[in-house]
Scaffold this motif. Structure first.
Motif, short mmCIF file in Angstrom:
data_model
loop_
_atom_site.label_atom_id
_atom_site.label_comp_id
_atom_site.label_asym_id
_atom_site.label_seq_id
_atom_site.Cartn_x
_atom_site.Cartn_y
_atom_site.Cartn_z
N ARG A 183 1.05 -1.09 -0.21
CA ARG A 183 0.03 -0.28 -0.14
C ARG A 183 0.87 1.19 -0.14
O ARG A 183 0.62 2.62 -0.78
N GLU A 204 0.61 4.27 -2.92
CA GLU A 204 0.50 5.30 -2.74
C GLU A 204 2.09 6.54 -2.71
O GLU A 204 1.20 7.62 -3.56
N LYS A 205 2.72 5.91 -3.10
CA LYS A 205 4.14 6.88 -3.45
C LYS A 205 4.18 6.89 -4.58
O LYS A 205 4.20 8.23 -5.42
N TYR A 256 0.97 6.41 -7.07
CA TYR A 256 0.26 7.68 -7.76
C TYR A 256 0.81 8.97 -6.81
O TYR A 256 0.29 9.93 -7.56
N LYS A 257 1.94 8.95 -5.80
CA LYS A 257 1.84 10.72 -5.71
C LYS A 257 3.09 11.31 -6.97
O LYS A 257 2.65 12.13 -7.21
N THR A 281 -7.89 9.72 -8.39
CA THR A 281 -8.00 9.21 -7.53
C THR A 281 -9.57 8.12 -7.79
O THR A 281 -8.60 6.82 -6.74
N GLU A 297 -7.07 5.22 -8.11
CA GLU A 297 -5.94 4.28 -6.48
C GLU A 297 -7.69 3.93 -5.66
O GLU A 297 -6.27 2.72 -4.75
N GLU A 298 -8.56 4.47 -5.54
CA GLU A 298 -9.52 3.49 -4.63
C GLU A 298 -9.51 1.73 -5.08
O GLU A 298 -10.04 1.46 -4.32
N GLY A 303 -7.22 0.24 -4.12
CA GLY A 303 -7.34 -0.01 -2.65
C GLY A 303 -8.24 -1.11 -2.49
O GLY A 303 -7.71 -2.09 -1.35
#
Length: 525
Positions: A417, A421-422, A424-425, A442, A445-446, A449
């Motif tokens: 995870r 997250e990194k 997508y950043k 967004t 990414e969801e 997740g």
């Protein structure tokens, strides 16, 4: 709310007013009660004659008839308990009650030096179908199975209910474990089923078989001869119902003021008798005369008494007056209640006085939990106590799974995870392409997740499957010791253990000491 069981056991003086029969742990209480009973008169000959005839129909053994003959003598006293006629005896606590009266009668026979006989009052007049229509066992995999009666009871007393077709019962018992005594138990159950004319008799025959060596006397209050014997008390109940209601109200208020919960909650107007016409309904009075709950038909006192003289079998006591009728019929040295009964008996002391009686000693029934060898082994292997099982083992199951997680499932997924997250950043500069790219990233990414969470659940499912044997042992332990999240004695039927261990299982329980305080004893098999 305070616990009357604990208070009675540890600080009897605090509740002595509500249990005027005396402290059940003191022999002096039994001696004083016996002295009081010697001043009373009972219809002993009629009572013994009726009991003898009834037990001839049950095919009772010599020990029971000897107990009945002893009742004819003025020096003979009785220890009683009672319970509704559950399917195949109902839960374990019914057996525990019966064994308690047997043991207490034996003990007091020796200590008082006079005959004391055990009696089981079958509450066949009750019509609480939900209370008695189902019983529970464990199958060969220690999963809970049930055996239930068809229908809804139709509001009739249990004693008026016919036994169902045997095939209906046998089919539900098919999954009982293949214990050494299964065929033997089912043969007897079928025999009693064929012999019984109603549910009360079926219950009596089954419990009599389990306890045959001790000569337990059964009392069926629905028999016409017993109704005739109790008719004078029914007439008295009608005559002084206002005084009884006031006595109950006063003692209940005092009980609640001490911090206890009232078990009996009058709705108003109770005469504390039922009338079966044909459904069993409470008789009420609101000043204009008597009527049945849910009916508009009115009766005055003369009409009600005339009906009583003509058909006493139509009448029966309620929870308030049944103990008083018992006191009228039997030289009751002590009564053996369950925890709930102890609570409502505390409200009845002044009711007894209103009828000119003294309340008997209340001796708490035996309480126990049975441990099979496999359950004992699991408790020891897992380092668990009975208290742990009663509180639920979900947390322990999770700990077991995590203790076996050498691959650190959650840590690895957490690292994944963090990496996502990194990643997508690092994609944020792409939002400059168009105004809708931010929402696109967004949502994407969801979705990733969600997929990781799905993966986590599936991995833990696989972990559970891999170590399913451990979880299965714990599940079996819970089903056996705390079935349906309740105490074992309130759920499991004793015949489950008879199937596995034979009638010696009953003798094992009968060997345990009487504590007189509801303290749970452990029964190792």
């Amino acid at each position: 709310m305070r616990d009357p069981m604990h208070t009675m056991a540890t600080c009897f003086e605090q509740v002595a007013l509500f249990f005027p029969g005396g402290d059940p742990k003191l022999q002096e209480s039994f001696e004083q009660r016996a002295y009081y009973l010697d001043s009373r008169n009972y219809e002993r000959e009629r009572l013994a004659d009726i009991l003898k005839k009834y037990h001839e129909g049950l095919g009772a053994n010599r020990e029971t008839f000897l107990m009945i003959e002893e009742l004819r003598h003025k020096e003979t006293l009785a220890v009683l308990t009672g319970q509704q006629a559950g399917v195949l005896t109902g839960p374990l606590y019914t057996l525990f009650k019966a064994i308690t009266v047997i043991r207490l009668a034996e003990e007091q026979r020796k200590k008082l030096g006079r005959p004391v006989v055990p009696i089981f009052w079958i509450a066949g007049e009750d019509h609480d179908w939900l209370e008695i229509h189902k019983t529970f066992f464990l199958n060969s995999e220690d999963k809970i199975i049930s055996c239930s009666l068809p229908g809804d009871g139709g509001g009739r007393s249990v004693g008026h209910q016919p036994v169902p077709a045997w095939d209906t019962i046998e089919q539900q018992l098919f999954d009982l474990p293949e214990g050494e005594f299964k065929k033997y138990v089912l043969q007897h159950c079928r025999q009693f089923h064929e012999q019984a004319e109603n549910l009360t008799q079926w219950f009596a025959l089954t419990l009599q078989w389990l306890l045959k060596r001790w000569g337990l006397i059964f009392f069926d209050p629905m028999l016409p001869e017993f109704k005739q014997l109790a008719a004078p008390m029914y007439e008295q109940i009608i005559k002084i119902y206002v005084d009884v209601r006031e006595a109950l109200t006063q003692r209940t208020k005092a009980w609640v003021d001490l911090g206890f919960q009232a078990q009996i909650q009058p709705l108003g107007g109770e005469v504390n008798l039922f009338l079966a016409k044909p459904e069993r309904r409470a008789i009420l009075n609101q000043g204009q005369g008597f009527y049945l709950r849910g009916s508009d038909e009115m009766l005055d006192t003369d009409e009600l008494n005339a009906l009583l003289r003509k058909s006493p079998g139509m009448f029966s006591p309620n929870v308030v007056t049944r103990p008083v009728v018992q006191e009228f019929l039997f030289p009751t040295l002590a009564y053996v209640p369950g925890p709930g009964e102890l609570n409502y008996w505390a409200q009845l002391g002044q009711v007894f006085s209103t009828f000119g009686f003294n309340m008997p000693i209340l001796f708490p029934r035996f309480s126990g939990v049975i441990l099979t060898p496999s359950w004992q082994k699991t408790l020891n292997r897992e380092g668990l106590t009975l208290r742990d099982v009663y509180q639920g083992l979900e947390a322990h199951k999770e700990r077991c799974l995590r203790d076996q997680d050498s691959l650190e499932i959650d840590n690895r997924l957490q690292c994944l995870r963090a990496a996502i997250e990194k990643g997508y950043k690092e994609l944020e500069p792409l939002e400059k392409i168009h105004s809708n790219v931010h929402e696109l990233l967004t949502r994407n990414e969801e979705k990733v997740g969600y997929q990781i969470e799905y993966l986590r659940k599936k991995l833990w499912q696989a972990q559970r499957k891999k170590y399913g044997s451990v979880l299965n042992r714990l599940q079996k332990l819970e089903a056996g010791i705390a079935p349906n999240k309740e105490r074992q004695e309130r759920v499991l039927n004793p015949l489950y253990f008879v199937v596995l261990y034979g009638e010696g299982f009953i003798e094992r329980i009968a060997e345990l000491p009487l504590t007189g305080d509801f303290q749970e004893q452990v029964i190792l098999l």
